[in-house]
Enzyme design. Structure first.
Site, short mmCIF file in Angstrom:
data_model
loop_
_atom_site.label_atom_id
_atom_site.label_comp_id
_atom_site.label_asym_id
_atom_site.label_seq_id
_atom_site.Cartn_x
_atom_site.Cartn_y
_atom_site.Cartn_z
N ASP A 1 8.76 -4.47 3.05
CA ASP A 1 8.07 -5.23 4.34
C ASP A 1 8.53 -6.71 4.06
O ASP A 1 8.55 -7.26 3.16
CB ASP A 1 6.75 -5.19 3.99
N ASP B 1 -2.70 -5.47 9.17
CA ASP B 1 -2.86 -6.11 7.76
C ASP B 1 -4.28 -6.99 7.57
O ASP B 1 -4.49 -7.70 8.17
CB ASP B 1 -1.74 -7.00 7.71
N GLU C 1 -6.69 -8.05 4.73
CA GLU C 1 -6.76 -8.50 3.35
C GLU C 1 -7.51 -9.80 3.29
O GLU C 1 -7.92 -10.20 4.30
CB GLU C 1 -5.34 -8.30 2.73
#
Length: 288
Positions: A88, A177, A179
């Protein structure tokens, strides 16, 4: 004491003193002397680089907080022949050498497309099309900022800026994503129920726009703290973040992971990942 009368020559001592004062006025102050000056001190302070306590908006990337919050403890054990290597990337890696990655065994990739509703990756085209060009199965991810706009709004922004999906067998569904917040409060100022609602809002809108369930990238520790270890998103593929020899305990609701980000210090490009299956399983996820 002698008296100086007008018109008479000045005593030699007075003349020399006056000359000395004039010369001193023309001599630059030495750096050592300048350091004693308040103005010079201010100038020195102004020119000293200041390291910000938080990064600039837009610079967040997948796994940014993993090592700091969860630490690092080794690499995956064994050959794991049934798993497929991936990578990634984000804008800080610039133009990526996709041929080098392909030759090293990397077969799939994700790159950052967007963040919040205020940032798009300037290297997106090179990274997204470059991976495709060497034969990889590729996808895009969105760095969530639940404290700025709603989940649905960010899902739309993501789809509109590279996060869509096509049934070509080479495009993976988009990844949320979610987080640690690099810009402030860990859970973006939300309660656990508020965070779950935000995530659901994003996932529902992404599916409405693309017909696919978005992948969820997260860490077990963050998920437990910020969603209360919510177990209701098991229909979405899990991409777990853990820099260790095993993926460890997974968040509630998932019995296995689809992808695992296992290191930020891999070869060529830092963030490397394992897909939990052979290359044909990666393609199956891409096809939907």
């Amino acid at each position: 004491m002698p008296v100086h009368r007008p018109g008479s020559p000045r005593p030699r001592r007075a003349f020399l003193a006056g000359a000395l004062i004039a010369v001193c006025a023309l001599v630059p102050i030495s750096p050592a002397s300048a350091e004693q000056s308040p103005d010079a001190t201010a100038s020195t302070t102004t020119n000293t680089p200041v390291i910000p306590t938080t990064p600039a908006r837009g610079t967040a990337r997948m796994g940014m907080g993993v090592a700091a919050h969860d630490g690092q403890d080794g690499l995956p054990t064994g050959t794991r022949a049934a798993q497929t290597e991936g990578v990634d990337v984000a804008s800080y890696q610039g133009n990526v050498s996709w041929t080098t990655l392909w030759n090293s065994g990397v077969r799939w990739s994700y790159n950052k497309a967007s963040e919040g509703t205020y940032y798009t990756n300037p290297y997106f085209s090179q990274q997204y099309t470059g991976a495709y060009g060497v034969g990889m199965i590729r996808g895009a991810y969105h760095f969530a900022t639940p404290d700025t706009t709603s989940g649905a709004t960010q899902a739309n922004y993501f789809v509109d800026h590279g996060g869509g999906w096509s049934a070509d067998g080479r495009t993976l569904p988009g990844t949320l994503d979610i987080e640690w917040n690099p810009y402030g409060d860990t859970c973006y100022g939300k309660t656990t129920s508020g965070m779950v609602s935000w995530i659901r809002d994003f996932l529902n809108q992404y599916k409405a726009r693309t017909g696919r369930n978005a992948v969820i990238y997260t860490s077990t520790t963050w998920w437990s703290q910020c969603t209360g270890n919510y177990a209701g998103f098991s229909a979405n593929p899990l991409w777990i973040a853990r820099y260790a020899s095993t993926a460890g305990t997974l968040p509630a609701g998932w019995s296995t992971y689809t992808m695992w980000q296992y290191t930020s210090s891999g070869p060529t490009v830092g963030d490397h990942d394992k897909f939990n299956g052979a290359p044909d399983r990666v393609q199956a996820l891409a096809k939907g």
